[in-house]
Design an enzyme around this catalytic site. Structure first.
Site, mmCIF file in Angstrom:
data_model
loop_
_atom_site.group_PDB
_atom_site.id
_atom_site.type_symbol
_atom_site.label_atom_id
_atom_site.label_comp_id
_atom_site.label_asym_id
_atom_site.label_seq_id
_atom_site.Cartn_x
_atom_site.Cartn_y
_atom_site.Cartn_z
ATOM 1 N N THR A 124 84.334 39.151 33.865
ATOM 2 C CA THR A 124 83.352 38.983 34.959
ATOM 3 C C THR A 124 83.695 37.812 35.874
ATOM 4 O OG1 THR A 124 81.986 37.581 33.539
ATOM 5 C CG2 THR A 124 81.475 39.956 33.571
ATOM 6 N N CYS B 123 98.239 28.459 39.078
ATOM 7 C CA CYS B 123 98.390 29.224 40.326
ATOM 8 C C CYS B 123 99.316 28.513 41.313
ATOM 9 C CB CYS B 123 97.033 29.474 40.965
ATOM 10 S SG CYS B 123 95.907 28.095 40.891
ATOM 11 N N HIS C 123 96.218 29.845 48.376
ATOM 12 C CA HIS C 123 96.775 28.481 48.295
ATOM 13 C C HIS C 123 97.973 28.373 49.248
ATOM 14 C CE1 HIS C 123 94.190 27.616 45.033
ATOM 15 N NE2 HIS C 123 95.041 27.531 44.019
#
Ligand code: 2RA
Length: 340
Positions: A11, A130, A243
């Site tokens: 979720t 990331c 990013h």
């Protein structure tokens, strides 16, 4: 015949993207299970054109499941990843918990696919941070051509890196600037991110850097080459997703900007958009939903002998997390499990 796949943390921002990308890339799934914490139990999530109800991570039995993509954060990963691994389910974990463990491979498939064969020590594979993932996709092909000595990177990281809370905070603060109301105005914000930038992501370390900056250093070394010197400044910016990074590279040997551009154009996972004109470069809003790591502003750094500058942009929820995790699952399937 395909795989029985679990997505733990289904979720959250990254968990939902994992489900989306498994479907988009038609990963060979025979059965899918979406797990969530008790407070999100029963929440329905999308898997392609299907809707599935989340099950309880706490009580789920991983026996008989092939691959589990984890996006639950280090705390729950510490409790549940070993259980899944012990049940014979290979865990691909998006948290930082196992990234620096010598017995756990840290993989960006475009850079170090061969590392997949080290998964069996703990039956766990780590997904990189990331901000690291998008950068090493660009660095690796250049390193193969002209051996990188040093990297200086400044990041401009979107608020989705801090989860739904980070996105809500930007949204609320932006509304408050245009429409100050009592409940938002008095809402406790750690720092203003709307129309501002914050040079602080994760915790501060003794040397004055932040853990986010340390992660970029440690992970680049583990994925590409421990001899590469990396220094990073990681900054949060008022962008929802995507990013960006300004990367300065010093090589052992001279690498001409045109040759670097040609190499990157041919590199897996890279899209070069680099014209020295208005709009001839990529910005975060243009990368959202895409799989690629976009590279622009490739140019010599004439202040040092063998220097190059470039601009790197990618969807941090995709290549920076969910996509890379699914690509590791694809690699695991091709090279090891060989079903599907
Ligand atoms: C961030 N890289 O951007 C960290 C965690 N996703 O907040």
């Amino acid at each position: 015949m395909g795989y029985r796949v679990v997505v733990a943390g289904a979720t959250g921002n990254v968990g939902r993207e994992m489900l989306n990308i498994l479907a988009e890339r038609q990963f060979p799934v025979d059965e899918i299970a979406a797990l969530a914490s008790r407070k999100s139990l029963g929440t329905e999530v999308s898997f392609g054109d299907k809707t599935i109800k989340t099950q309880d991570l706490d009580t789920f039995d991983f026996t008989g499941w092939d691959i589990a993509l984890f996006a639950v954060g280090s705390g729950p990963t510490k409790e549940y990843a070993p259980k899944a691994a012990a049940a014979g389910c290979v865990v691909i974990d998006n948290s930082s918990l196992y990234r620096y463990d010598p017995d756990v491979p840290l993989i960006v498939p475009e850079c170090n696919p061969q590392a997949i064969h080290g998964y069996s020590k703990k039956n766990i594979i780590a997904n990189p941070n990331c901000s690291t993932a998008q950068m090493v996709v660009a660095l690796k092909p250049l390193h193969d051509r002209a051996k990188i000595k040093r990297v200086v990177v400044s990041t401009y990281q979107s608020v989705s890196g801090a989860g739904k809370e980070g996105m809500d905070e930007l949204w609320d603060q932006t509304k408050a600037v245009y429409n100050p109301t009592s409940e938002i105005e008095h809402k406790k914000f750690t720092k203003q991110i709307a129309f501002n930038v914050i040079p602080h992501i994760d915790v501060f370390l003794d040397d004055g850097s932040t853990k986010e900056e340390w992660k970029m250093v440690a992970e680049t070394k583990k994925i590409i080459d421990p001899s590469i010197k990396v220094t990073a400044t990681c900054v949060r910016v008022p962008v929802f997703v995507g990013h960006s990074e300004a990367v300065n590279i010093e090589f052992e040997d001279f690498l001409d900007e045109d040759e670097a551009r040609d190499i990157l154009r041919e590199s897996p996972g890279v899209m070069v958009i680099d014209k020295r004109e208005d709009g001839g470069y990529v910005t975060p809003v243009e990368c959202v939903g895409d799989f690629a790591t976009f590279i622009s502003r490739i140019r010599q750094d004439s202040t040092i002998d063998n220097g190059l500058n470039l601009w790197c942009v990618s969807d941090n929820l995709r290549k920076g997390a969910a996509l890379n995790a699914v690509q590791i699952a694809e690699l695991l399937g091709r090279e090891v499990l060989k079903k599907g």
